[in-house]
Design a protein around this motif. Structure first.
Motif, PDB file in Angstrom:
ATOM      1  N   ILE A 229     -95.317  99.960 -16.732  1.00 13.53           N
ATOM      2  CA  ILE A 229     -95.740 101.101 -15.913  1.00 13.53           C
ATOM      3  C   ILE A 229     -95.070 100.956 -14.551  1.00 13.53           C
ATOM      4  N   GLU A 230     -94.048 101.725 -14.334  1.00 12.96           N
ATOM      5  CA  GLU A 230     -93.184 101.562 -13.149  1.00 12.96           C
ATOM      6  C   GLU A 230     -92.468 102.874 -12.895  1.00 12.96           C
ATOM      7  N   ASP A 231     -92.518 103.362 -11.648  1.00 14.30           N
ATOM      8  CA  ASP A 231     -91.904 104.667 -11.382  1.00 14.30           C
ATOM      9  C   ASP A 231     -90.418 104.572 -11.034  1.00 14.30           C
TER      10      ASP A 231
ATOM     11  N   LEU B 107     -97.400  96.121 -14.599  1.00 10.67           N
ATOM     12  CA  LEU B 107     -97.844  97.248 -13.779  1.00 10.67           C
ATOM     13  C   LEU B 107     -97.303  97.130 -12.358  1.00 10.67           C
ATOM     14  N   ASP B 108     -96.549  98.139 -11.950  1.00 14.56           N
ATOM     15  CA  ASP B 108     -96.085  98.236 -10.574  1.00 14.56           C
ATOM     16  C   ASP B 108     -97.240  98.780  -9.727  1.00 14.56           C
ATOM     17  N   LEU B 109     -97.471  98.175  -8.568  1.00 15.20           N
ATOM     18  CA  LEU B 109     -98.604  98.636  -7.747  1.00 15.20           C
ATOM     19  C   LEU B 109     -98.317  99.948  -7.027  1.00 15.20           C
ATOM     20  N   GLY B 110     -97.047 100.195  -6.696  1.00 17.51           N
ATOM     21  CA  GLY B 110     -96.719 101.407  -5.952  1.00 17.51           C
ATOM     22  C   GLY B 110     -96.314 102.538  -6.868  1.00 17.51           C
ATOM     23  N   LEU B 111     -97.305 103.277  -7.378  1.00 14.75           N
ATOM     24  CA  LEU B 111     -97.028 104.378  -8.296  1.00 14.75           C
ATOM     25  C   LEU B 111     -97.262 105.706  -7.575  1.00 14.75           C
TER      26      LEU B 111
HETATM   27 CA    CA Z   1     -92.934 101.797  -7.367  1.00 18.41          CA
END
Ligand code: CA
Length: 231
Positions: free
Chosen positions: A11-13, A55-59
């Protein structure tokens, strides 16, 4: 690596990071499905049945801590957090919300791969409830609560043993200060970090050849402690 390669939900933008992880982890035998937002990630956690999540924290849509909380409501999917330096506080919050480990950006693929394997091992170990733990020269007989270093028995106080035992249950993964304090001393003591510093000092004195440069009981600055994994 197991025969059927484990499936990671990423999960990463950031498309560049996704591309990089897909190539590098793919080359190490992991399968990856990608979600570019928190909401997509949550729905794929159900539909894809992954073995673990990165999981990336900055979504863009949800913050990472909310994603962890939502995931924890429905599953115990192992979660590894990817955090940038600006997300230090969120990282601890995400771990306390139930994430299993974290890696700060930038990181090496080798390190990420080792963490992912530690996460999978923890799941396997929880299932078989192993009776001995070994890493390097440290050996712990969990059934008899006996601790050995290079074959010599080391006497631990009950509190020292409980700290070590909790770290063993998460071997290779970070355990936050709050988690340790809550588990060992109880919920009223989650802010008594000085307890931990004192007992961790004692444990290192007993278990480390050079307590100032520990090989087993590693400090994660501002977060907690990590027992070195057995690989
Ligand atoms: Ca990000």
């Amino acid at each position: 690596m197991t025969q059927s390669s484990p499936l990671i939900l990423l999960i990463e933008d950031d498309p560049q990071t996704r591309r990089f992880l897909k190539t590098s982890l793919g080359g190490r035998g992991w399968r990856i499905v990608e979600a570019e937002s928190g909401k997509t990630g949550l729905s794929m956690a159900k539909s894809e049945n992954p073995d673990l999540a990165i999981l990336d924290l900055g979504l863009p849509d949800l913050d990472g801590v909310s994603v962890v909380r939502c995931l924890r409501l429905v599953s115990d999917l192992p979660i590894l957090i990817l955090s940038a330096r600006t997300q230090e506080r969120d990282k601890v919050e995400a771990l306390d919300a139930g994430a299993d480990d974290y890696l700060a950006k930038p990181f090496s693929t080798g390190e990420l791969d080792a963490r992912l394997r530690a996460l999978l091992r923890r799941v396997v170990k929880a299932a078989i409830n192993g009776e001995t733990f070994e890493t390097g020269e440290l050996k712990v007989d969990l059934a008899r609560r006996k601790v050995f270093m290079a074959g010599n028995e080391i006497r631990l106080t009950p509190i020292e043993y409980r700290i070590l035992h909790l770290l063993i249950r998460h071997a290779g993964l970070v355990v936050t200060h709050r988690h340790l304090l809550k588990d060992v001393w109880g919920p009223d003591h989650v802010h008594d970090s000085h307890y931990l510093r004192i007992y961790m000092g004692q444990l290192r004195h007993k278990l480390e050849a050079d307590p100032a440069r520990p090989r087993y009981l590693l400090t994660e600055v501002g977060v907690g402690y990590r027992l070195s994994g057995n690989d």
